[in-house]
Design a protein around this motif. Structure first.
Motif, PDB file in Angstrom:
ATOM      1  N   THR A   1       0.705  -1.276   0.119  1.00 36.08           N
ATOM      2  CA  THR A   1       0.031   0.072   0.131  1.00 36.08           C
ATOM      3  C   THR A   1       0.957   1.309   0.020  1.00 36.08           C
ATOM      4  OG1 THR A   1      -0.136   0.674   2.232  1.00 36.08           O
ATOM      5  CG2 THR A   1      -1.336  -1.358   1.507  1.00 36.08           C
ATOM      6  N   PRO A   2       0.233   2.242  -0.374  1.00 30.73           N
ATOM      7  CA  PRO A   2       1.073   3.571  -0.529  1.00 30.73           C
ATOM      8  C   PRO A   2       1.678   3.928   0.956  1.00 30.73           C
ATOM      9  CG  PRO A   2      -0.883   3.905  -1.622  1.00 30.73           C
ATOM     10  CD  PRO A   2      -1.063   2.789  -0.887  1.00 30.73           C
ATOM     11  N   LEU A   3       0.901   3.263   2.125  1.00 30.72           N
ATOM     12  CA  LEU A   3       1.230   3.790   3.334  1.00 30.72           C
ATOM     13  C   LEU A   3       2.851   3.430   3.871  1.00 30.72           C
ATOM     14  CD1 LEU A   3      -2.188   3.123   5.181  1.00 30.72           C
ATOM     15  CD2 LEU A   3      -1.014   5.416   4.753  1.00 30.72           C
ATOM     16  N   GLN A   4       3.183   2.326   2.935  1.00 28.16           N
ATOM     17  CA  GLN A   4       4.323   1.549   3.674  1.00 28.16           C
ATOM     18  C   GLN A   4       5.560   2.464   3.387  1.00 28.16           C
ATOM     19  OE1 GLN A   4       4.423  -2.063   1.453  1.00 28.16           O
ATOM     20  NE2 GLN A   4       5.916  -3.051   2.636  1.00 28.16           N
ATOM     21  N   VAL A   5       6.483   2.355   4.327  1.00 29.38           N
ATOM     22  CA  VAL A   5       7.641   3.067   4.495  1.00 29.38           C
ATOM     23  C   VAL A   5       8.485   2.283   3.343  1.00 29.38           C
ATOM     24  CG1 VAL A   5       9.526   3.817   5.812  1.00 29.38           C
ATOM     25  CG2 VAL A   5       7.401   3.501   6.943  1.00 29.38           C
ATOM     26  N   THR A   6       9.111   3.178   2.721  1.00 35.62           N
ATOM     27  CA  THR A   6      10.023   2.457   1.369  1.00 35.62           C
ATOM     28  C   THR A   6      11.365   2.215   2.034  1.00 35.62           C
ATOM     29  OG1 THR A   6       9.221   4.201  -0.010  1.00 35.62           O
ATOM     30  CG2 THR A   6      11.234   2.980  -0.752  1.00 35.62           C
ATOM     31  N   ALA A   7      11.600   0.883   1.988  1.00 39.87           N
ATOM     32  CA  ALA A   7      12.965   0.059   2.213  1.00 39.87           C
ATOM     33  C   ALA A   7      13.985   0.086   1.507  1.00 39.87           C
ATOM     34  CB  ALA A   7      12.376  -1.292   2.780  1.00 39.87           C
ATOM     35  N   ARG A   8      15.087   0.505   1.958  1.00 38.25           N
ATOM     36  CA  ARG A   8      16.283   0.553   1.214  1.00 38.25           C
ATOM     37  C   ARG A   8      17.398  -0.547   1.325  1.00 38.25           C
ATOM     38  NH1 ARG A   8      16.940   5.510  -1.200  1.00 38.25           N
ATOM     39  NH2 ARG A   8      15.216   6.718  -1.314  1.00 38.25           N
ATOM     40  N   LEU A   9      18.008  -0.727   0.021  1.00 38.87           N
ATOM     41  CA  LEU A   9      19.194  -1.988   0.351  1.00 38.87           C
ATOM     42  C   LEU A   9      20.011  -1.292   0.956  1.00 38.87           C
ATOM     43  CD1 LEU A   9      19.849  -4.585  -0.805  1.00 38.87           C
ATOM     44  CD2 LEU A   9      21.087  -3.529  -2.414  1.00 38.87           C
ATOM     45  N   ARG A  10      20.772  -2.184   2.311  1.00 38.60           N
ATOM     46  CA  ARG A  10      21.840  -1.473   3.109  1.00 38.60           C
ATOM     47  C   ARG A  10      23.118  -2.265   2.592  1.00 38.60           C
ATOM     48  NH1 ARG A  10      19.245  -0.764   9.114  1.00 38.60           N
ATOM     49  NH2 ARG A  10      17.091  -0.188   8.406  1.00 38.60           N
ATOM     50  N   ASP A  11      23.095  -3.330   2.269  1.00 41.04           N
ATOM     51  CA  ASP A  11      24.142  -4.046   1.830  1.00 41.04           C
ATOM     52  C   ASP A  11      24.495  -3.554   0.379  1.00 41.04           C
ATOM     53  OD1 ASP A  11      24.572  -4.816   4.447  1.00 41.04           O
ATOM     54  OD2 ASP A  11      24.359  -7.064   3.812  1.00 41.04           O
TER      55      ASP A  11
ATOM     56  N   VAL B   1      15.191  -2.309  -6.561  1.00 36.92           N
ATOM     57  CA  VAL B   1      15.793  -1.907  -8.037  1.00 36.92           C
ATOM     58  C   VAL B   1      16.598  -0.444  -7.814  1.00 36.92           C
ATOM     59  CG1 VAL B   1      14.610  -0.930 -10.194  1.00 36.92           C
ATOM     60  CG2 VAL B   1      13.363  -2.884  -8.950  1.00 36.92           C
ATOM     61  N   ASN B   2      17.707  -0.638  -8.105  1.00 35.89           N
ATOM     62  CA  ASN B   2      18.615   0.599  -7.693  1.00 35.89           C
ATOM     63  C   ASN B   2      18.703   0.841  -6.372  1.00 35.89           C
ATOM     64  OD1 ASN B   2      19.864   0.358 -10.229  1.00 35.89           O
ATOM     65  ND2 ASN B   2      18.913   2.334 -10.943  1.00 35.89           N
ATOM     66  N   GLY B   3      18.577   0.054  -5.305  1.00 34.81           N
ATOM     67  CA  GLY B   3      18.556   0.153  -3.995  1.00 34.81           C
ATOM     68  C   GLY B   3      17.234   0.351  -3.226  1.00 34.81           C
ATOM     69  N   ILE B   4      16.357   0.642  -4.174  1.00 33.84           N
ATOM     70  CA  ILE B   4      14.570   1.074  -3.300  1.00 33.84           C
ATOM     71  C   ILE B   4      14.072  -0.220  -3.570  1.00 33.84           C
ATOM     72  CG2 ILE B   4      12.783   2.298  -3.360  1.00 33.84           C
ATOM     73  CD1 ILE B   4      14.745   4.579  -4.620  1.00 33.84           C
ATOM     74  N   ARG B   5      13.220  -0.790  -2.418  1.00 33.84           N
ATOM     75  CA  ARG B   5      12.440  -1.874  -2.518  1.00 33.84           C
ATOM     76  C   ARG B   5      11.285  -1.931  -3.570  1.00 33.84           C
ATOM     77  NH1 ARG B   5      10.070  -4.195   2.902  1.00 33.84           N
ATOM     78  NH2 ARG B   5       8.492  -2.572   2.060  1.00 33.84           N
ATOM     79  N   HIS B   6      11.218  -2.857  -4.463  1.00 31.77           N
ATOM     80  CA  HIS B   6      10.119  -2.869  -5.281  1.00 31.77           C
ATOM     81  C   HIS B   6       8.956  -3.622  -4.736  1.00 31.77           C
ATOM     82  CE1 HIS B   6       8.214  -3.717  -9.164  1.00 31.77           C
ATOM     83  NE2 HIS B   6       8.104  -4.965  -8.841  1.00 31.77           N
ATOM     84  N   ASP B   7       7.929  -2.712  -4.421  1.00 31.58           N
ATOM     85  CA  ASP B   7       6.687  -3.190  -3.798  1.00 31.58           C
ATOM     86  C   ASP B   7       5.473  -3.723  -4.827  1.00 31.58           C
ATOM     87  OD1 ASP B   7       7.753  -3.068  -1.261  1.00 31.58           O
ATOM     88  OD2 ASP B   7       7.403  -1.073  -1.049  1.00 31.58           O
ATOM     89  N   GLY B   8       5.875  -3.466  -6.141  1.00 33.99           N
ATOM     90  CA  GLY B   8       4.889  -3.937  -7.236  1.00 33.99           C
ATOM     91  C   GLY B   8       4.843  -5.330  -7.451  1.00 33.99           C
ATOM     92  N   GLY B   9       4.259  -5.670  -8.493  1.00 35.26           N
ATOM     93  CA  GLY B   9       4.279  -7.177  -8.744  1.00 35.26           C
ATOM     94  C   GLY B   9       5.404  -7.759  -9.604  1.00 35.26           C
ATOM     95  N   TYR B  10       5.440  -8.921  -9.758  1.00 36.87           N
ATOM     96  CA  TYR B  10       6.651  -9.694 -10.524  1.00 36.87           C
ATOM     97  C   TYR B  10       6.078 -10.281 -11.886  1.00 36.87           C
ATOM     98  CZ  TYR B  10       7.835  -9.622  -5.587  1.00 36.87           C
ATOM     99  OH  TYR B  10       8.148  -9.036  -4.432  1.00 36.87           O
ATOM    100  N   ASP B  11       5.265  -9.651 -12.370  1.00 42.57           N
ATOM    101  CA  ASP B  11       4.922 -10.214 -13.795  1.00 42.57           C
ATOM    102  C   ASP B  11       5.715  -9.339 -14.734  1.00 42.57           C
ATOM    103  OD1 ASP B  11       3.088 -11.966 -13.098  1.00 42.57           O
ATOM    104  OD2 ASP B  11       1.122 -10.428 -13.360  1.00 42.57           O
ATOM    105  N   LEU B  12       6.165  -9.843 -15.899  1.00 45.96           N
ATOM    106  CA  LEU B  12       7.011  -9.293 -17.009  1.00 45.96           C
ATOM    107  C   LEU B  12       6.740  -7.621 -17.092  1.00 45.96           C
ATOM    108  CD1 LEU B  12       9.431  -9.267 -18.670  1.00 45.96           C
ATOM    109  CD2 LEU B  12       8.030  -9.937 -20.287  1.00 45.96           C
ATOM    110  N   PRO B  13       5.506  -7.504 -17.298  1.00 49.01           N
ATOM    111  CA  PRO B  13       5.154  -5.706 -17.420  1.00 49.01           C
ATOM    112  C   PRO B  13       5.599  -4.874 -15.991  1.00 49.01           C
ATOM    113  CG  PRO B  13       3.266  -7.127 -18.375  1.00 49.01           C
ATOM    114  CD  PRO B  13       4.320  -8.113 -17.555  1.00 49.01           C
ATOM    115  N   ASP B  14       5.278  -5.449 -15.076  1.00 48.30           N
ATOM    116  CA  ASP B  14       5.592  -4.969 -13.600  1.00 48.30           C
ATOM    117  C   ASP B  14       7.115  -4.541 -13.948  1.00 48.30           C
ATOM    118  OD1 ASP B  14       2.923  -4.750 -12.698  1.00 48.30           O
ATOM    119  OD2 ASP B  14       3.252  -6.804 -12.201  1.00 48.30           O
ATOM    120  N   LEU B  15       8.030  -5.520 -14.127  1.00 53.00           N
ATOM    121  CA  LEU B  15       9.339  -5.655 -14.003  1.00 53.00           C
ATOM    122  C   LEU B  15       9.847  -4.682 -15.060  1.00 53.00           C
ATOM    123  CD1 LEU B  15       9.937  -9.396 -13.261  1.00 53.00           C
ATOM    124  CD2 LEU B  15      10.178  -7.539 -11.716  1.00 53.00           C
ATOM    125  N   LEU B  16       9.370  -4.687 -16.070  1.00 51.19           N
ATOM    126  CA  LEU B  16       9.758  -3.667 -17.243  1.00 51.19           C
ATOM    127  C   LEU B  16       9.532  -2.138 -16.703  1.00 51.19           C
ATOM    128  CD1 LEU B  16       8.598  -5.725 -20.397  1.00 51.19           C
ATOM    129  CD2 LEU B  16      11.012  -5.160 -20.061  1.00 51.19           C
TER     130      LEU B  16
END
Lengths: 182, 165
Positions: free
Chosen positions: A3-13, A158-173
């Motif tokens: 949901t949009p309420l979610q705090v965006t998580a970032r890659l730390r390593d 994706v470039n360090g920011i958590r992808h909270d969308g789906g994993y279908d090809l169009p989402d990934l593209l």
């Protein structure tokens, strides 16, 4: 299921040369996947990630990190450690692909056959896995993931920011192209 | 009965309680773990569909919680029987507490009870003295992960070093 309420998580390593990387070193977009070889959602994402790399061969690279949820997936840890054993022999991605293409055959007997199919000595790899030679590496990936906000598998950054969308090809593209043009 | 101020905030003393817990139904509560950080993970229900189940995730992170000597307690309004079956199916070894009778009383006292009769998806970290040091309310359908918890546990460890030094 985000949901949009979610705090965006970032890659730390950050990605290093120790990582398993597929795609050009100078890619504009780096996708880090935290995955579990026995997870059906990771299995469903696998061909889509493959196709993404094919269609965006010049711009996207994929980094794979281990995130076995062992209490739910009894074969996940062994599969991860086997992939790492293949990795130290320069065959990580061949093993990775075999595992995702044979998710119903991860029991020790079939896994040994998989190792053989990848062209590696099963007895040697088995012994390493039995001795937990690669457990620390798998654990390190897991801990880095949980500190970065991995909340299930697969989780992509994706470039360090958590992808909270789906994993279908169009989402990934869409996600990859947005990151490339950011 | 529900706390009109919402989820309990840092600085407050955590309300004491005991509830029947997995695996054997023994009464457990945060006061039994004084001297160690306690993580209270309120969640809506056993078996609720979240992609990547939160309690399974916390079980898989057990070795990391152990490094902080932190105790993790899961809480929902489900009965001990549901908790047991759920824990068994997901391989969950840390205690799941049944806030079942009076229903949701503990969740209410922490401001983590929802009008639909379930606990909220809320995280509360207690310091070793039983004071709230961090709390977080997640949307019910979003697994909040564990990064916020570990940041809070890091902060606790850092504060303790300053006090000792």
């Amino acid at each position: 299921m985000s949901t949009p309420l979610q705090v965006t998580a970032r890659l730390r390593d950050p990605v290093t040369t120790d990582d398993h990387i597929r795609g050009p070193a100078d890619a504009a977009v780096t996708i880090v996947e935290y995955g579990d070889f026995q997870c059906q959602f990771c299995g469903a994402a696998y061909p889509n990630l493959h196709e993404l790399l094919r269609q965006r061969a010049d711009t996207v690279r994929l980094v794979y990190r281990y995130f076995p949820i062992a209490n739910v997936h009894p074969y996940a840890e062994r599969a991860a450690e086997t992939a790492e054993a293949a990795g130290v022999r320069g065959r990580f991605w061949e093993m990775h692909d075999w595992l995702y293409e044979h998710q119903d055959q991860l029991d020790p007997v079939h896994l040994s056959l998989g190792v053989e199919q990848v062209g590696l000595p099963p007895d040697e790899l088995n012994a390493e896995v039995e001795n937990r030679a690669h457990a620390d590496r798998v654990r390190r990936d897991f801990v880095g993931g949980i500190r970065s906000g991995v909340n299930g598998t697969p989780t992509l950054f994706v470039n360090g920011i958590r992808h909270d969308g789906g994993y279908d090809l169009p989402d990934l593209l869409t996600a990859a192209d947005a990151a490339a043009n950011a | 009965m529900s706390d009109p101020n919402g989820l309990i905030q840092p600085g407050r003393t955590a309300p004491g309680f005991t509830l029947p817990a997995t695996p054997d139904g023994a009464l457990l509560g945060p006061e039994q773990f004084r001297g160690r950080p306690v993580v209270l993970a309120f969640y809506p229900a056993d078996w609720s569909p979240v992609c990547g189940d939160q309690m399974s995730l916390y079980q898989s992170a057990a070795p990391v919680f152990a490094q902080y000597r932190a105790v993790v307690l899961g809480l929902s309004v489900d009965s001990i029987w549901s908790h047991r079956a759920f824990a068994e199916s997901r391989g969950i070894e840390f205690p799941l507490l049944a806030d079942f009778e009076p229903k949701g009383e503990v969740a209410r006292s922490y401001g983590a009870y929802m009008p639909n009769g379930e606990a909220a998806r809320a995280l509360v970290v207690l310091d070793p003295a039983g004071k709230v040091t961090w709390s977080y309310l997640s949307p019910p359908d979003v697994n909040p992960g564990a990064d916020g918890i570990f940041d809070a546990l890091d902060q606790l460890a850092a504060d303790r070093k300053v006090m000792a030094g």
